[in-house]
Structure formats: structure tokens, C-alpha cells
Design an enzyme around this catalytic site. Structure first.
Site, PDB file in Angstrom:
ATOM      1  N   GLU A  13      -2.270   7.686  -4.769  1.00  0.00           N
ATOM      2  CA  GLU A  13      -2.434   6.578  -6.166  1.00  0.00           C
ATOM      3  C   GLU A  13      -3.667   7.310  -6.147  1.00  0.00           C
ATOM      4  O   GLU A  13      -4.893   7.613  -7.762  1.00  0.00           O
ATOM      5  CB  GLU A  13      -2.567   5.531  -6.468  1.00  0.00           C
ATOM      6  CG  GLU A  13      -3.461   4.326  -4.907  1.00  0.00           C
ATOM      7  CD  GLU A  13      -2.640   3.120  -5.766  1.00  0.00           C
ATOM      8  OE1 GLU A  13      -1.698   2.435  -4.857  1.00  0.00           O
ATOM      9  OE2 GLU A  13      -3.782   2.687  -5.582  1.00  0.00           O
ATOM     10  N   HIS A  41      -1.328  -0.011  -9.767  1.00  0.00           N
ATOM     11  CA  HIS A  41      -1.548  -0.851  -9.121  1.00  0.00           C
ATOM     12  C   HIS A  41      -1.692  -2.132  -9.804  1.00  0.00           C
ATOM     13  O   HIS A  41      -3.321  -2.386  -9.874  1.00  0.00           O
ATOM     14  CB  HIS A  41      -2.642  -0.679  -8.325  1.00  0.00           C
ATOM     15  CG  HIS A  41      -3.404  -0.450  -6.812  1.00  0.00           C
ATOM     16  ND1 HIS A  41      -3.290  -0.176  -5.738  1.00  0.00           N
ATOM     17  CD2 HIS A  41      -2.870  -2.762  -6.939  1.00  0.00           C
ATOM     18  CE1 HIS A  41      -3.628  -1.237  -5.020  1.00  0.00           C
ATOM     19  NE2 HIS A  41      -4.018  -2.340  -5.030  1.00  0.00           N
ATOM     20  N   ARG A  90       0.468  -1.091   0.055  1.00  0.00           N
ATOM     21  CA  ARG A  90      -0.104  -0.170   0.009  1.00  0.00           C
ATOM     22  C   ARG A  90       0.442   1.243  -0.437  1.00  0.00           C
ATOM     23  O   ARG A  90       2.667   1.030   0.455  1.00  0.00           O
ATOM     24  CB  ARG A  90      -0.837  -0.231   1.830  1.00  0.00           C
ATOM     25  CG  ARG A  90      -2.230  -0.954   1.088  1.00  0.00           C
ATOM     26  CD  ARG A  90      -3.033  -0.323   0.427  1.00  0.00           C
ATOM     27  NE  ARG A  90      -4.140  -1.474   0.023  1.00  0.00           N
ATOM     28  CZ  ARG A  90      -4.673  -2.732  -1.293  1.00  0.00           C
ATOM     29  NH1 ARG A  90      -3.132  -3.115  -1.915  1.00  0.00           N
ATOM     30  NH2 ARG A  90      -5.902  -2.891  -0.642  1.00  0.00           N
TER      31      ARG A  90
HETATM   32  P1  NAI Z   1      -1.421 -11.206   4.778  1.00  0.00           P
HETATM   33  O1  NAI Z   1      -2.682 -10.650   6.303  1.00  0.00           O
HETATM   34  O2  NAI Z   1      -1.725 -12.733   4.427  1.00  0.00           O
HETATM   35  O3  NAI Z   1       0.074 -10.749   5.217  1.00  0.00           O
HETATM   36  C1  NAI Z   1       0.067  -9.202   6.069  1.00  0.00           C
HETATM   37  C2  NAI Z   1       1.961  -9.665   6.951  1.00  0.00           C
HETATM   38  O4  NAI Z   1       1.972  -8.400   7.634  1.00  0.00           O
HETATM   39  C3  NAI Z   1       0.848 -10.349   8.559  1.00  0.00           C
HETATM   40  O5  NAI Z   1       1.793 -11.386   8.059  1.00  0.00           O
HETATM   41  C4  NAI Z   1       1.330  -9.970   9.402  1.00  0.00           C
HETATM   42  O6  NAI Z   1       1.155 -10.423  10.449  1.00  0.00           O
HETATM   43  C5  NAI Z   1       2.323  -8.147   8.881  1.00  0.00           C
HETATM   44  N1  NAI Z   1       2.367  -7.298   9.756  1.00  0.00           N
HETATM   45  C6  NAI Z   1       1.098  -6.992  10.165  1.00  0.00           C
HETATM   46  N2  NAI Z   1       1.699  -5.348  10.376  1.00  0.00           N
HETATM   47  C7  NAI Z   1       3.342  -5.378  10.437  1.00  0.00           C
HETATM   48  C8  NAI Z   1       4.085  -4.642  10.587  1.00  0.00           C
HETATM   49  N3  NAI Z   1       3.489  -3.621  11.423  1.00  0.00           N
HETATM   50  N4  NAI Z   1       5.353  -4.811  10.132  1.00  0.00           N
HETATM   51  C9  NAI Z   1       5.684  -6.254   9.545  1.00  0.00           C
HETATM   52  N5  NAI Z   1       4.703  -6.812   9.439  1.00  0.00           N
HETATM   53  C10 NAI Z   1       3.309  -6.926   9.505  1.00  0.00           C
HETATM   54  O7  NAI Z   1      -1.749 -10.146   3.625  1.00  0.00           O
HETATM   55  P2  NAI Z   1      -1.094 -10.445   2.261  1.00  0.00           P
HETATM   56  O8  NAI Z   1      -2.437 -11.176   1.001  1.00  0.00           O
HETATM   57  O9  NAI Z   1       0.396 -10.975   2.642  1.00  0.00           O
HETATM   58  O10 NAI Z   1      -1.211  -8.559   1.542  1.00  0.00           O
HETATM   59  C11 NAI Z   1      -0.014  -7.768   1.876  1.00  0.00           C
HETATM   60  C12 NAI Z   1      -0.790  -6.746   1.808  1.00  0.00           C
HETATM   61  O11 NAI Z   1      -0.635  -7.115   0.040  1.00  0.00           O
HETATM   62  C13 NAI Z   1      -2.264  -6.439   1.707  1.00  0.00           C
HETATM   63  O12 NAI Z   1      -2.158  -6.162   3.009  1.00  0.00           O
HETATM   64  C14 NAI Z   1      -2.029  -5.690   0.870  1.00  0.00           C
HETATM   65  O13 NAI Z   1      -2.287  -3.483   1.131  1.00  0.00           O
HETATM   66  C15 NAI Z   1      -1.175  -5.913  -0.534  1.00  0.00           C
HETATM   67  N6  NAI Z   1      -2.184  -5.939  -1.388  1.00  0.00           N
HETATM   68  C16 NAI Z   1      -1.552  -5.308  -3.183  1.00  0.00           C
HETATM   69  C17 NAI Z   1      -2.194  -5.702  -4.088  1.00  0.00           C
HETATM   70  C18 NAI Z   1      -1.396  -4.867  -5.238  1.00  0.00           C
HETATM   71  O14 NAI Z   1      -2.694  -5.471  -6.008  1.00  0.00           O
HETATM   72  N7  NAI Z   1      -0.625  -4.269  -4.735  1.00  0.00           N
HETATM   73  C19 NAI Z   1      -3.110  -7.134  -3.809  1.00  0.00           C
HETATM   74  C20 NAI Z   1      -3.644  -7.486  -2.331  1.00  0.00           C
HETATM   75  C21 NAI Z   1      -2.697  -7.343  -1.659  1.00  0.00           C
END
Ligand code: NAI
Length: 333
Positions: A264, A296, A235
Site C-alpha cells: 500500500e 487505510h 496490516r
Molecule cells: P493491540 O496491541 O491492542 O492488540 C494486538 C493483539 O494481537 C494483542 O492481543 C496480541 O496479543 C495479539 N497478537 C500478537 N501476536 C499475535 C499472533 N501471532 N497471533 C495472534 N494474536 C497476536 O493492538 P490494536 O490496537 O488492537 O491494533 C491491532 C492492529 O490494528 C495494529 O497492530 C495495527 O497494525 C492495526 N491498526 C490498523 C488501523 C487502520 O486504520 N486500519 C488503525 C490502528 C491499528
């Protein structure tokens, strides 16, 4: 159920119509984003379906609730654009698609890394102009480089595995909830300062929360290795863009790959090719030869769009049938 689909593009219609088989729901597509002024389009719609840059702050949610909306169906994973506390107070249920091809985002992330290291973006243009010079295209091997992965959830874990197993990188990770499978692969969890200090490449995969907002600021950049490659497909708000620009200008940051940008909402997903872009920070980023930005699109694969449409429609059906949804998809404050 009657569903108002905001910010609908041709591909949203294609995939939602494909999966709305019976048809189960009455889908009405609106091209406009959801804002306070467009919320009135959803009068008498029990379900409002939205994407990453729609606005769901307290005033918008209050308006939707007063017009009869009961369910907010996010067709994405992130929910940083929703005031969850306000939603709860108004009795609105918020559901999302927790995972839709995390591989799509992970593979795009690695694509950005290789583009920056091997300069494909520059090579593509050169060769088309008959310029076969290699001057300025010198890259580096990922093999044995140290890559720091911040956030090892679904997407970060796949990125870590691709780099560890495929490229044989030395992968460092930072997450409050370490992933046991990654540890077994030899991936080392370290504190953020160590990750900053030792990584040749840093890639961000944590959600945007108050804690991670501007996680990558001037202080963090200072702690990074000179010449570091920074990748953000998570993000935009996680990165202080101005600090990154300063890092690029001084040469401390070697290259930057972004699929997301903090402002964005005014740019991405629209064809602005005939407009003058007013965001000077964004246009400054575009001037660097060692910066690549995609709008994105990391999620944008057929597999992901199938999964998004199928899960969103099934979330709506569950809500209709039980007035409740699977815990995995409901988002609470
Ligand atoms: P997820 O929920 O599976 O993983 C997120 C990880 O970040 C978790 O392991 C959590 O413990 C960790 N986390 C939380 N707070 C943290 C911190 N302060 N420091 C370090 N780690 C921390 O989410 P997923 O599916 O892996 O997605 C990650 C991010 O990718 C989403 O939040 C979303 O914003 C972004 N995303 C972007 C897309 C795109 O098209 N560019 C599409 C889908 C998701």
C-alpha cells in the site's frame, strides 16, 4: 520543540494545529513521505513525526540521528515500519499513539463485513442507475454465524463484542494472551486451525511481526471453510495477496474486505485517479465483485484524529520536559 511532520495532509494540519494550543511546538509540515532522499528536510529538527507508510529503516534513522534528531513520534499505533534495534543503537527514542479510538477501526471492520454480505457497494451503483433488480444481491444473516477473530487486543476485542453482543454471532478467538472479559462473555479461544476450519468469517487484528507475516497464505486458506469471508483491517503484510487471489478465483474464498494491502505504500493516501496503477496484483483484486477495498481509512474519524494529535503532542512535550516518556508510548526493540 521543532517538529518535522512528514506525509502531512490537510487533516493532519487541521488537527495538529488545533491541539498545538500555546502553541507548544514549532510544527513544520512536509507533504513528502520520509525516505532516505527526503530525510535531509529534517536537518536540525530534534523531532520527526511520521505515519504508517513512512520509511524508518536503519539508513534513514542513521541519517536522521546524524542531523540532530532525538525523537521519532509516530502518529499511529503500529510500528512495523521502524527498525527499532537501529533506533536504540543510535539513541533515538521512538514513541507512538498506542490507542486512538479502537472503536473507529472496529466499527469500520464491521462495516466491511456488512458491505460484503449485503452487497451495499453494488446496490448503491444499481439504484443510482435506476436498476432495482435484486438478482445477485442475496446476502446472509450474521446472526448465529461463526466469526473467528485473530488478535483480541484493543480493536479485536471490540469487534468480538459487537459481533457477540449485537449480532449474536458465535465468536471464536485466537490470541497468545486471551482476554478474560471476552471469555466471560462466552467467546471461545481456540487454536488457529480450529478457527480456520469453523469460521464463516475471519477477521485479522494482530500486529504485523515476523511471526504474523503472511500468516494468511495458501496453506491457511486451504484450511478455511469454502466460501469464507476474510477481513483485514490490521496490516497488509499479514496476508499473502497472491494466495487470496487464488482462493477467490477457485471460489474457496467467498469474499474479501481489506483496509490494508501489503504494497500500500505506493498507493494509499494519494489521489492516483489520473494515473495508471502499475501494481497488477492490486488491480486484479479490484476486478472481483466480491472484494471491497478501502485505502487505510479504518482509523479515520474525528475522534481518532483528535486523539492522535493530542497524544502525539503530549508525547513530544513529555520528551522535551523529562527527556523521557510514559512507558506505554515508548516503543523498544
Ligand atoms: P493491540 O496491541 O491492542 O492488540 C494486538 C493483539 O494481537 C494483542 O492481543 C496480541 O496479543 C495479539 N497478537 C500478537 N501476536 C499475535 C499472533 N501471532 N497471533 C495472534 N494474536 C497476536 O493492538 P490494536 O490496537 O488492537 O491494533 C491491532 C492492529 O490494528 C495494529 O497492530 C495495527 O497494525 C492495526 N491498526 C490498523 C488501523 C487502520 O486504520 N486500519 C488503525 C490502528 C491499528
Amino acid at each position: 520543540m521543532k517538529v518535522a511532520v512528514f506525509g502531512a495532509k490537510s487533516y493532519d494540519r487541521e488537527f495538529f494545529d488545533k491541539w498545538n494550543r500555546t502553541p507548544q511546538h514549532e510544527l513544520v509540515y512536509f507533504e513528502s513521505h520520509l525516505t532516505l532522499s527526503t530525510a535531509s528536510l529534517a536537518v536540525d529538527y530534534p523531532v520527526v513525526c511520521v505515519f504508517v507508510n513512512d520509511i524508518l529503516d536503519a539508513p534513514v534513522l542513521r541519517k536522521l540521528a546524524s542531523q540532530g534528531t532525538k525523537l521519532i513520534a509516530l502518529r499511529c499505533a503500529g510500528y512495523n515500519n521502524v527498525d527499532l534495534k537501529a533506533a536504540e543503537e543510535l539513541g533515538l527514542t521512538v514513541v507512538r499513539v498506542p490507542a486512538y479510538s479502537p472503536h473507529a477501526v472496529a466499527e469500520h471492520t464491521v462495516g466491511l463485513m456488512l458491505t460484503l454480505s449485503r452487497k451495499y457497494h453494488r446496490a448503491y451503483n444499481r439504484v443510482r442507475e435506476g436498476n432495482f433488480s435484486l438478482e445477485g444481491l442475496l446476502g446472509f444473516d450474521f446472526h448465529c454465524k461463526t466469526v473467528g477473530v485473530v488478535g483480541t487486543g484493543k480493536i479485536g476485542a471490540i469487534v468480538a463484542k459487537i459481533l457477540n453482543n449485537g449480532f449474536e454471532c458465535n465468536v471464536l478467538a485466537y490470541d497468545k494472551h486471551p482476554n478474560a472479559e471476552l471469555k466471560e462473555l462466552g467467546i471461545r479461544y481456540v487454536d488457529l486451525n480450529t478457527l480456520y476450519a469453523q469460521s464463516d468469517v475471519i477477521t485479522l487484528h494482530c500486529p504485523l511481526t515476523p511471526e504474523t507475516a503472511h500468516l494468511i497464505n495458501a496453506t491457511a486458506v486451504e484450511k478455511m471453510k469454502k466460501g469464507v469471508m476474510l477481513i483485514n483491517t490490521s496490516r497488509g503484510g499479514i496476508v499473502d495477496t497472491q494466495a487470496v487471489i487464488e482462493g477467490l478465483k477457485s471460489g474457496h474464498i467467498g469474499s474479501v474486505g481489506l483496509d490494508v494491502y501489503e504494497e500500500e505504500g505506493d498507493l494509499f493516501f494519494e489521489d492516483l485517479s489520473s494515473h495508471v496503477i502499475q501494481d497488477d496484483t492490486f488491480t486484479r483484486l479490484l476486478t472481483f465483485p466480491n472484494v471491497i477495498i478501502t485505502g487505510h481509512q479504518a482509523f479515520f474519524t474525528q475522534e481518532a484524529l483528535d486523539s492522535i494529535a493530542e497524544t502525539t503532542l503530549s508525547n513530544i512535550t513529555s520528551f522535551e520536559q523529562h527527556r523521557t516518556c510514559d512507558d506505554k508510548v515508548v516503543v523498544t526493540a
